[in-house]
Structures are given as structure tokens and as C-alpha cells.
Design an enzyme around this catalytic site. Structure first.
Site, PDB file in Angstrom:
ATOM      1  N   SER A   1      21.023 -30.131  10.744  1.00 53.64           N
ATOM      2  CA  SER A   1      19.879 -30.723  10.219  1.00 53.64           C
ATOM      3  C   SER A   1      18.634 -29.923   9.462  1.00 53.64           C
ATOM      4  CB  SER A   1      19.429 -31.996  10.755  1.00 53.64           C
ATOM      5  OG  SER A   1      18.532 -32.821  10.240  1.00 53.64           O
TER       6      SER A   1
ATOM      7  N   LYS B   1      24.442 -35.906  15.454  1.00 51.86           N
ATOM      8  CA  LYS B   1      23.916 -35.516  14.051  1.00 51.86           C
ATOM      9  C   LYS B   1      23.987 -37.159  13.092  1.00 51.86           C
ATOM     10  CE  LYS B   1      22.627 -33.617  10.310  1.00 51.86           C
ATOM     11  NZ  LYS B   1      22.838 -34.051   9.231  1.00 51.86           N
TER      12      LYS B   1
ATOM     13  N   HIS C   1      21.134 -39.100  14.472  1.00 50.89           N
ATOM     14  CA  HIS C   1      20.095 -38.495  13.608  1.00 50.89           C
ATOM     15  C   HIS C   1      19.799 -39.252  12.487  1.00 50.89           C
ATOM     16  CE1 HIS C   1      18.391 -35.805  10.781  1.00 50.89           C
ATOM     17  NE2 HIS C   1      17.450 -35.274  11.928  1.00 50.89           N
ATOM     18  N   ASN C   2      20.863 -38.973  11.415  1.00 49.04           N
ATOM     19  CA  ASN C   2      20.676 -39.650  10.242  1.00 49.04           C
ATOM     20  C   ASN C   2      20.382 -40.926  10.172  1.00 49.04           C
ATOM     21  OD1 ASN C   2      21.466 -37.077   9.781  1.00 49.04           O
ATOM     22  ND2 ASN C   2      22.385 -37.368   8.048  1.00 49.04           N
TER      23      ASN C   2
ATOM     24  N   GLU D   1      17.020 -41.268  10.821  1.00 47.06           N
ATOM     25  CA  GLU D   1      16.155 -40.884   9.416  1.00 47.06           C
ATOM     26  C   GLU D   1      16.333 -42.033   8.376  1.00 47.06           C
ATOM     27  OE1 GLU D   1      17.750 -38.239   6.091  1.00 47.06           O
ATOM     28  OE2 GLU D   1      17.896 -37.197   7.889  1.00 47.06           O
TER      29      GLU D   1
END
Length: 473
Positions: free
Chosen positions: A130, A184, A187-188, A191
Site C-alpha cells: 500500500s 491489505k 486496509h483498503n 480506506e
């Protein structure tokens, strides 16, 4: 003779920048791109770093240029393209060699690929990266999943190229097979929620208070000096203060209001639901992007229902909006960590949630001043597994709850959509109700499907006296 420590396939923006990062940190890297002209142009543009770059025009040449055990990073579009590269590489590799997928992969694909390569005595690592173009070049946040012994072979490279927080690399191994790619993915998802909430504040100030983009940008810049300090708040302030070179108007005023998405936010929601979780703030952000794509429909709706906005309440103050955004942001992270915890149990990954918070402190898109305290709170133990119950954050939630409620109430009264804020508030209100309304739902389920229910005086799988229930017309 072997010349390169690691190889990389795919010289798009991310692959090219990651290759330069590797070379700049002192590791010779062999590179391959399907179009040989791209490889030539990349090496020619690398300047002094070209001395550490070994160009390869075939997969055979790429493999021949690597020191053993060989390690090759794949940086191509997720899906079938990754499988195609793996199929081309595996016949050329030997037991103990490894392939590293550094794209935005579906973690189910990562688990499948790892199992298939394990049968061939090859190692597979799923590596979440990222930070976008800038992060790939100068230091991304890196989330590793796979065989820990394989990671040990490349750990010095990964930690060297990763972003640093107070000298510590923002890279960690999270568990076997798809663990890194799943971290990940979440995480997105966070986001998505974070971006949507910032956009909702922008919308309230633009359409509710009538402020110009530059004014709103200045407010974000001020907020970025306090507890909301983060990459997304920072760049939002900068974007809103940027004029369009062609018209002189604020750049946001000439951008079509239709948001794209590559699927990772949607994956987060899908996997959360499979795990029995409901990341309502993330789901709201995914939905908002989907709705934004229906531009023609929204324009027709505006013409048809424009007169239905009611008299709005008093708009929240700047301070209240700051508190509301902070509270909603914490709730989004809370939901994200709960998804990670559920997946850790389901897939036996033993994820270190505090490490996830620490890895996200620099390099990645959701880097934020809050993450240090989040990591500390997780290490101290979260009451009921809830970040919002942790002493470090319960106070912030208490301070922001009234502001969040005022913000959602104002938006509803003014006819302005705030799906992420509204879902954050609904989640918070649910988690502070000692007795909710699921008793009626359980009774309904038992009435039509004999599903049974637990009684508050003890006992499970009980049934209601529905045969004698009175019907009301």
C-alpha cells in the site's frame, strides 16, 4: 553467473517504482516485462540505478539471472494475468524457489496458488503493498502472508524498501497463505470508509453551508494539525485548494462526481458478511461509489424530487464536524479490526492486530496519527474485542457522539446524504443498547420456521405458544 538477488515481472507504474526502490536500497534486481521495449525504456530511464538492474527479455533469462533460492515478484493485474505468469515461471524454477504476488489479489486466489505451488515444492508469498506510486518508489506499507521460512529469505529486502516509522520498518509477516493479502484487503476497506466520510463532510460544508472548496480545504489543513492528522485529510485539504489550470475554477468543480473502484472495498464487505461481521461504514462507502456511477439517474431524481428537502436544523459547527469525523473514523477502524479478528479465527492465521496497526503507520493510504494509540490499545486488550470500548478511545467516542448525532440529524433534515456517518451512528447506538429488538426477530423466526429461541430465564431451543396467538386485522 547469477547477478540479481530478486526478480520482478511487470513494469507498470507500481512495478517500475518498486524495482527502483529495490535497486536504490542496494539490491540487484532482474526485471521482465511482456513488451521488451518497456523493459528497455525502463532501464534507460533508471539513471545511475541501472547498474543494479538486470534486464531480461525472456522468462528463461530472468530465472537464469537470479541467485538461488530464486525469488520473483509479480506486479501484474490481479486475476488471470497472475496465473499466466505463474504458469510461465514454475517450469523454470526449482524446489525451494519462490514466487511473490505483490498485487491487489483476492486472498482466496492466494490460498489456492500457495497450495498448488506447495505441491510442486515451490513457495508462494502473498504480499500486500500500500502507498500507491509514491509509496512503491520511496517506501510502502507491506503486509506479508506465506511460509515464514520463505519470508526469512527476502526479509532484509522487504524491510529495506518498506516505509519507516521512527526507524522501524512498516512491514510484517501476518501468517500463512492469504493472511497478508487479507490484511491489505481490510486496509483498503477502511480506506474506502475514511475517504467517504471526508467527502461527506465536504458535501455538508459545500451544499449545506455554501462554502467554497478552498475554504473547506483550509479547514481540513487545520484539522490535520490535530487528532485527525492523516494522509487522507492532508491530501483532501491540498486537493480542495488546487485550481484547474484551464479554467481557474477549483479543480473539484470540474471533476465529474462519479467515483471508481477496483474491487477491494467490495471484497472486504463480502468477506466480512461471510464471517458473520457487518462492516456498515465500509459497506456504505462501497454503496456510495456504486450510486455515484448512476449519474443520469441522480440527475433525473434531482429534477423529480428537488422540492422535498425539509427545513434543516442548525448546521454543526466546525468543531462538531471535526469531532464527528474523528468518532466515525474510529468506528470504521473498529469494524475493520473485528473483520481481521474473525478471519484470524476462521483461517487459523493468528493475526497480530497490533502489528497491522503498526504497519499502517507510514507508507500506506490510511496512515494516521491514531494508529500508534490503536496498536497500544490492542496490545493492552480490547474490552469485548471493541476498539471503541478501549479507554484510549472510549473518551474520544463519548466526546464525539453528540456531534456525530447532530451531524447525521442535520444531514437528514437538509436532505444531504451521509451514508457512512449514518451507519457509524447506527453501529454506535446498537453497541450501547443492553437490550435491543432482536427478541421480536427471534419470535418471528420461531413463528414461521420453528427455529427456537433462548429465554432470559435460561434455556435454549424453546418455542413459543404460537398456536394460540391472536391475529389482529
Amino acid at each position: 553467473m547469477s547477478q540479481a538477488r530478486i526478480g520482478l515481472v511487470g513494469l507498470g507504474v507500481m512495478g517500475a517504482n518498486l524495482s527502483l526502490n529495490i535497486a536504490e536500497n542496494g539490491f540487484p534486481v532482474a526485471v521482465f516485462n511482456r513488451a521488451g521495449s518497456v523493459t528497455d525504456a525502463f532501464v534507460a530511464s533508471a539513471g545511475a540505478l541501472s547498474a543494479r538492474i538486470v534486464p531480461a527479455k525472456t522468462y528463461e533469462a530472468l530465472i537464469a539471472s537470479l541467485a538461488k533460492p530464486r525469488a520473483v515478484i509479480i506486479m501484474v493485474k490481479a486475476g488471470g494475468a497472475v496465473d499466466a505468469v505463474i504458469d510461465a515461471l514454475t517450469p523454470l524454477m526449482e524446489p525451494g524457489d519462490m514466487i511473490i504476488d505483490a498485487g491487489n489479489a483476492d486472498f482466496h486466489d492466494t490460498r489456492r496458488r500457495e497450495a498448488a505451488l506447495r505441491e510442486k515444492r515451490l513457495n508462494f508469498i502473498g504480499m500486500g503493498v500500500s502507498g500507491g506510486e509514491e509509496g512503491a518508489r520511496h517506501g510502502p506499507s507491506i503486509m506479508i502472508g506465506g511460509n515464514p521460512e520463505s519470508y526469512a529469505v527476502i526479509r532484509d529486502i522487504i524491510e529495506a524498501i518498506a516505509a519507516k516509522h521512527e526507524g522501524a520498518p512498516c512491514a510484517a509477516h501476518f501468517g500463512p497463505d492469504g493472511a497478508g493479502h487479507f490484511v491489505k484487503t481490510v486496509h483498503n476497506g477502511i480506506e474506502y470508509a475514511d475517504m467517504q466520510m471526508i467527502a461527506e463532510v465536504y458535501g455538508l460544508l459545500r451544499d449545506g453551508a455554501g462554502r467554497r472548496p478552498a475554504e473547506i480545504g483550509a479547514l481540513f489543513a487545520d484539522w490535520n494539525k490535530g487528532p485527525l492528522k492523516s494522509y487522507l485529510v492532508e491530501i483532501s485539504g491540498r486537493v480542495l485548494g488546487t485550481p484547474d489550470p484551464q479554467t481557474g475554477k477549483p479543480i473539484v468543480d470540474v471533476i465529474v462526481d462519479m467515483a471508481g473502484q477496483k474491487g477491494t472495498g467490495r471484497w472486504t464487505v463480502i468477506e466480512a458478511l461471510r464471517l458473520g461481521q457487518s462492516p456498515s461504514t465500509i459497506e456504505a462507502a462501497v454503496a456510495a461509489r456504486s450510486w455515484s456511477s448512476e449519474k443520469a439517474t441522480r440527475e433525473e431524481g434531482a429534477a423529480l424530487f428537488d422540492d422535498l428537502a425539509s427545513d434543516p436544523l442548525l448546521i454543526p459547527s466546525d468543531r462538531e464536524l471535526e469531532q464527528a469525523l474523528l468518532a466515525a473514523k474510529i468506528i470504521a477502524y473498529d469494524q475493520g479490526f473485528k473483520i481481521l479478528s474473525a478471519a484470524s479465527g476462521e483461517y487459523e492465521w493468528n493475526l497480530d492486530l497490533a502489528s497491522a496497526a503498526e504497519v499502517w503507520r507510514e507508507g500506506c493510504i490510511i496512515r494516521s496519527a491514531l494508529l500508534d494509540d490503536m496498536a497500544a490499545a490492542i496490545r493492552e486488550g480490547l474490552p469485548q474485542g471493541q476498539l471503541i470500548f478501549a479507554p484510549r478511545f472510549a473518551g474520544l467516542i463519548r466526546e464525539g457522539a453528540r456531534a456525530l448525532r447532530h451531524t447525521v440529524s442535520y444531514a437528514a433534515s437538509a436532505g444531504l446524504p451521509v451514508p457512512a456517518f449514518a451507519n457509524a451512528l447506527a453501529y454506535f447506538d446498537t453497541m450501547r443498547q443492553s437490550r435491543g429488538t432482536a427478541d421480536l426477530i427471534q419470535a418471528q423466526r420461531d413463528f414461521f420456521g420453528a427455529h427456537g429461541f433462548a429465554r432470559i430465564d435460561g434455556g435454549a431451543d424453546r418455542h413459543g405458544p404460537w398456536a394460540g396467538a391472536v391475529a389482529h386485522s
